[in-house]
Scaffold this motif. Sequence first.
Motif, short mmCIF file in Angstrom:
data_model
loop_
_atom_site.label_atom_id
_atom_site.label_comp_id
_atom_site.label_asym_id
_atom_site.label_seq_id
_atom_site.Cartn_x
_atom_site.Cartn_y
_atom_site.Cartn_z
N LEU A 3 39.97 38.84 47.46
CA LEU A 3 39.13 38.31 47.40
C LEU A 3 39.90 37.32 46.83
O LEU A 3 39.46 36.33 47.01
CB LEU A 3 38.73 39.70 45.49
CG LEU A 3 37.61 40.25 46.04
CD1 LEU A 3 37.56 41.08 44.83
CD2 LEU A 3 37.22 39.35 46.70
N LYS A 4 41.53 37.00 46.56
CA LYS A 4 42.26 35.52 47.04
C LYS A 4 41.63 34.86 47.38
O LYS A 4 41.91 33.62 47.48
CB LYS A 4 43.54 36.13 46.34
CG LYS A 4 44.14 36.57 44.85
CD LYS A 4 45.59 36.92 45.25
CE LYS A 4 45.95 37.70 43.84
NZ LYS A 4 47.29 37.24 43.60
N GLU A 5 41.94 34.81 48.91
CA GLU A 5 41.04 34.35 49.71
C GLU A 5 39.81 34.29 49.84
O GLU A 5 39.54 32.95 50.66
CB GLU A 5 41.72 35.27 51.34
CG GLU A 5 43.14 35.45 51.61
CD GLU A 5 43.54 36.10 52.76
OE1 GLU A 5 42.35 37.31 53.45
OE2 GLU A 5 43.91 36.49 53.11
N LEU A 6 39.37 35.10 48.92
CA LEU A 6 37.71 33.87 48.85
C LEU A 6 37.41 33.30 47.92
O LEU A 6 36.16 32.94 47.55
CB LEU A 6 36.67 35.79 49.01
CG LEU A 6 37.20 36.00 50.57
CD1 LEU A 6 36.58 37.52 50.37
CD2 LEU A 6 35.98 35.31 51.28
N SER A 7 38.42 32.96 47.27
CA SER A 7 38.14 32.24 45.55
C SER A 7 37.63 30.75 45.79
O SER A 7 38.62 30.22 46.62
CB SER A 7 38.88 33.18 44.54
OG SER A 7 39.75 32.44 45.01
N LEU A 8 37.06 30.07 44.73
CA LEU A 8 37.03 28.77 44.91
C LEU A 8 37.59 28.91 43.59
O LEU A 8 37.26 29.43 42.84
CB LEU A 8 36.25 28.37 45.05
CG LEU A 8 34.75 28.32 46.39
CD1 LEU A 8 33.49 27.89 46.66
CD2 LEU A 8 36.03 27.65 47.85
N SER A 9 37.64 27.15 42.65
CA SER A 9 38.17 27.13 41.89
C SER A 9 37.48 26.20 41.37
O SER A 9 36.78 26.35 41.58
CB SER A 9 39.90 25.80 42.09
OG SER A 9 38.95 24.65 41.87
N TYR A 10 37.51 27.09 40.02
CA TYR A 10 36.98 25.96 38.40
C TYR A 10 36.60 24.81 38.75
O TYR A 10 35.04 24.73 38.58
CB TYR A 10 37.56 26.05 36.97
CG TYR A 10 37.29 28.07 36.88
CD1 TYR A 10 36.56 29.44 37.61
CD2 TYR A 10 38.01 28.35 35.65
CE1 TYR A 10 36.78 29.98 37.19
CE2 TYR A 10 37.82 29.88 35.31
CZ TYR A 10 37.73 30.63 35.75
OH TYR A 10 37.62 32.11 35.31
#
Length: 327
Positions: free
Chosen positions: A71-78
Amino acid sequence: MKKTFIIAEAGVNHNGSFELAKQLVDKAVEAGVNCVKFQTFNAENLVNKSAKKADYQIENTGTTESQLEMLKELSLSYENFAELKNYCDSKNILFLSTPFDLESADFLNNLSMEIFKIPSGEITNLPYLRKINSFGKKIILSTGMATLDEIQDALKVLKNCEVSLLHCTTEYPCPYDNVNMKAMLTIKEHFNLPVGYSDHTKGIEIPVMAVSMGAEIIEKHFTLDKSMEGPDHKASLEPDELKQMVLAIRNVEKAFGTGIKEPQESEKKNITVARKSITAKCDIKKGEIFTEENLTVKRPATGISPMKWDEIIGTTAQKDYNKDDII
């Protein structure tokens, strides 16, 4: 009739790339959907270090890393999501994103997001449901893995909101014999709320079927390319398939009609061609009696209807008729 609200679920199919996320928005616009939806989360707030990936995630990614690492690899920032919201606004398509933790829910609410989509996995998360309820926004609640009692419990918490319910089977891809679409009708009857369907099957047949059965909302995962690395790409539609699904749904909507059984404009011209008239079976002289031996029924329907057969039999011919003349 009211048009089906179609959600193109981009989810995490951007693979953590803001540029890919923008491309997904562009493809959603081209497909003609009502909105494009992402997933917003802080991975460390969503799962613990020991959480394993689901079987389909292991199969689709080919790795056994933890959920947290994936999930860390699949996240975008706010900041990325704020830009995506603005980008969607500029493209005249509704931006949605599902929050998976309380912090992300607050962030999305501050973006003035119009609708909150609650995923199936959060239907038993009381603090989460209370947080979403506090916003007083419209809610679309997925019900995968849930019983009617669990749906009822969630609705009791979401009492300040206008809720629509999505039938769903939480498997990727979902086998056709696990769709259980009749359950969508059960949900509608039980809760008397708008219903729809969140689809994880391959292809476009099942969401189209759902619309034909009364779904007011359709949610479907899509990707730029099914061959990309990531957990959800293989169970997603590619852009051309998404277009086909939208077109098929819009065609089904047109086909519903008014419910009044009457000749349609397009078929009226065919009435005289397809129906029949009482016709001379042979030459008939003026003064002869019409009988079943000298009358028959043939196209076109420009004369007396065969429904008046009994009224004509036994009457007298008022003129001469040649064989095949319409009476």
